[in-house]
Structure formats: C-alpha cells, structure tokens
Design a protein around this motif. Structure first.
Motif, PDB file in Angstrom:
ATOM      1  N   ASP A   1     -13.618  38.039 -20.927  1.00 16.70           N
ATOM      2  CA  ASP A   1     -13.585  39.493 -21.397  1.00 16.70           C
ATOM      3  C   ASP A   1     -14.586  40.431 -20.480  1.00 16.70           C
TER       4      ASP A   1
ATOM      5  N   ASP B   1     -16.287  43.021 -21.542  1.00 17.99           N
ATOM      6  CA  ASP B   1     -17.240  43.821 -22.389  1.00 17.99           C
ATOM      7  C   ASP B   1     -18.505  43.046 -22.188  1.00 17.99           C
TER       8      ASP B   1
ATOM      9  N   GLN C   1     -19.161  40.529 -23.506  1.00 13.65           N
ATOM     10  CA  GLN C   1     -19.586  39.577 -24.864  1.00 13.65           C
ATOM     11  C   GLN C   1     -19.309  38.216 -24.578  1.00 13.65           C
TER      12      GLN C   1
ATOM     13  N   ARG D   1     -20.498  44.288 -27.905  1.00 14.87           N
ATOM     14  CA  ARG D   1     -19.825  44.766 -27.186  1.00 14.87           C
ATOM     15  C   ARG D   1     -20.482  45.887 -26.356  1.00 14.87           C
TER      16      ARG D   1
END
Ligand code: UDP
Ligand code: MG
Length: 316
Positions: free
Chosen positions: A96, A98, A100, A203
C-alpha cells in the motif's frame, strides 16, 4: 548491475498525493543497500487529487518509476492486477502507498524469496490503533466464516503485502474473473508460501479509501466467488423446510380434520395457513436473493468486459 534480479514494486494508489513522496523516500532508503535492481509500478486508480502529477514528477526524476493510469476508479483489487500485468520483474512486491505496510520488511521478504519461497505473505500482528473496533470485529468474523466455508485455506490476518515470484505472477495473470480478491486467488494457486509478521502502522495521510460499504461488498464477493456454500445453503434450507413442514402438515390434517381435534389444539385453518405461508415466503425470498447474487456474478463474468482501461497519451 545488469545481471541483478529485477524486483517490481507494485503500488495501488487512490488519492495518495500526500503519501507518495514519503513512501518513495522510505522505499529508497530501504532498497539502496540491497543487491537488486528495482522498478516501481504505481497504478493510479482513477484518483481525483494530484496523485497523477506527483507520479509524473517522480517519473521525471527516476526512470525506475513507471506510472500506470487507469481511466477511472476500478478498486484496489483491479489496480493491483493491472500493476502485476505491467510488472517486468523476476519477482514483484505488492504494498500500500500509505506506509501501513512497512517498507523496512522488504529485505526480509527478499530473503525468504532467495530461500526458494514463491509467495511471501505479510501477516498482521494484532494492534489496537490501526482500525476501528467495528472493522476488527468484522474482519475476525470474516476470517472465521471464510475459513469454515471456503474451499481454499485462508490464513487469518494475511494481508495484501506480498512478494510473488515470476512463476506466480505469470499464473496469476491467467485469471480472468472480474470480481476478485487478490489474496484469495494467490492462495488458490498454491506454490510455496512463507510468512513475514509485522505490526501495521497508522495510515500516514488521508482517510482510508476502503469504506465499510466497499469492505462489505468485498466480503460478500469473497464468500460467493471462493465458495459454493451459500448456493448449497439455499438447497439445505429448502430440504430442512420440506422435511419439517411435510409431517407437520400431515399431523395437522389428521389431528384436526380426520380425528376432530382429540388434543384440543383448536388450530384455526387461517392461522395455520398464514404462518406456513409467511414462513415459506421468507425462505423463498432468501433463496432468491442468493440466486440473484450468483446470477449477478455469472453475468459479470460472462459479458467479459476488459478488467480495466489504461489511459494512453492522446495523439492530437
Ligand atoms: N486503493 C486503490 N483503489 C481504491 C481504494 C484503495 O488503489 O479504490 C489503494 C490505496 O491507495 C492504498 C491501498 O489501496 O494504497 C489500501 O487502501 P486503504 O489504505 O484505503 O485501505 P486499508 O488500509 O483500510 O486497507
Ligand atoms: Mg491503508
């Protein structure tokens, strides 16, 4: 440099303008000392913000960055699929944008790959802050039900943070279904799995794009695309109801009409009929609903639309 293995970093991006640069910088810090060549396949999943601009500016500075722009939002699962289609590496790592999925784990993923694992899966350790209790509860039950009814084994808390060997990517690219859960399909393929455990971070910027509605849709999708149990459930329900209601009907008929109510039950005909009808109508509706889900699924597959559409440069 030339004969180093090439690793494709595949990143689905939906409105990630604020995260892309920190993500890219964090990646650079991690991959610099590694003895591999890297390419970045950023799939812009029809973002409405400046994601496209940020990607273009990254691509100008670093030729290893290859943005792929989808013409509209197709959802994460399809975005990842588009990225894997574009990936040229000897292995691909999906994560991802973000942060994370901590990039610091990439050496560990690659290490497991070097030791001949063909799929390396990031498994989330339990934490309190990363999602709301409702999401956690829903996810727990999703894995419980899925584990009980699915035809493929699904490891709880296995994430989409994954490394796939070229062999797996090529097999994965043969899947044609539109409604897909990437994780489920990868597990369906088999291959040698290894696991890397991590605690997800919060996030970095922005709100998660996966709303409850989208998550619910994904869960239902997984139930019906990876398992035939719901379809069978309709059958089982029908069977149970026939088995129960038939003797009950015969009992009422004999007790009331043939033997003139020796048990003093005083069942009125209308009440009996009403209850039975209501019950059966409910069941029929449930079954119809299930059928509709499957028909919708079949429809989606049969019309055979392209999975996604990539934006190309206009000529004029
Ligand atoms: N994403 C995407 N298309 C979408 C929704 C999300 O490509 O329609 C991407 C998003 O940019 C991020 C990843 O999928 O890189 C995970 O999304 P998010 O962080 O919103 O979900 P969560 O962390 O809650 O699973
Ligand atoms: Mg996220």
């Amino acid at each position: 440099m030339a004969d180093q293995p090439l690793i494709s970093i595949v990143v689905p991006c939906y409105n990630e303008q604020a995260n892309l640069r920190p993500f890219y910088d964090a990646m650079q810090r991690v991959i610099k000392p590694l003895p591999y060549a890297f390419e970045f396949v950023f799939v812009d999943d029809g973002s409405a913000d400046k994601t496209k601009k940020v990607l273009a500016s990254l691509a100008r500075k670093d030729e290893a960055v290859r943005p792929v722009e989808l013409v509209r939002n197709f959802g994460k699962e399809i975005a990842v699929t588009a990225g894997l289609h574009q990936a040229r590496g000897d292995a691909a790592i999906i994560l991802d944008a973000d942060l994370q999925h901590p990039p610091e784990l990439i050496p560990e993923f690659l290490d497991k790959w070097q030791r001949l694992s063909e799929v390396v899966v990031g498994v989330r350790l339990p934490t309190k802050h990363h999602t709301s209790w409702l999401k956690r509860l829903a996810s727990k039950w999703f894995y419980r039900i899925m584990g009980a009814i699915s035809d493929v084994a699904i490891v709880p808390n296995a994430t989409d943070y994954r490394l796939l060997d070229r062999l797996v990517i090529d097999e994965f690219n043969r899947f044609t279904e539109r409604n897909r859960m990437t994780r489920g399909l990868i597990d369906w393929l088999g291959f040698r799995h290894a696991y890397v455990y991590f605690e997800p971070a919060k996030r970095l910027n922005g709100a998660p794009a996966y709303s409850y509605r989208k998550l619910l849709r994904l869960a239902i999708q997984s139930f019906i695309s990876l398992s035939l149990f719901p379809l069978k459930l309709a059958g089982y329900l029908g069977l149970i109801i026939t088995i129960v209601s038939l003797p009950l009907g015969i009992f009422i008929y004999i007790e009331k009409y043939i033997m003139s109510d020796p048990m003093r039950l005083h069942i009125t005909g209308t009440a009996t009929l009403g209850v039975v009808l209501l019950f059966l109508v409910g069941i029929i509706l449930v079954c119809l609903g299930l059928m509709a889900l499957y028909v919708a699924n079949i429809y989606g597959e049969v019309v055979n639309r392209p999975l996604y559409v990539v934006r190309r440069e206009r000529r004029f």
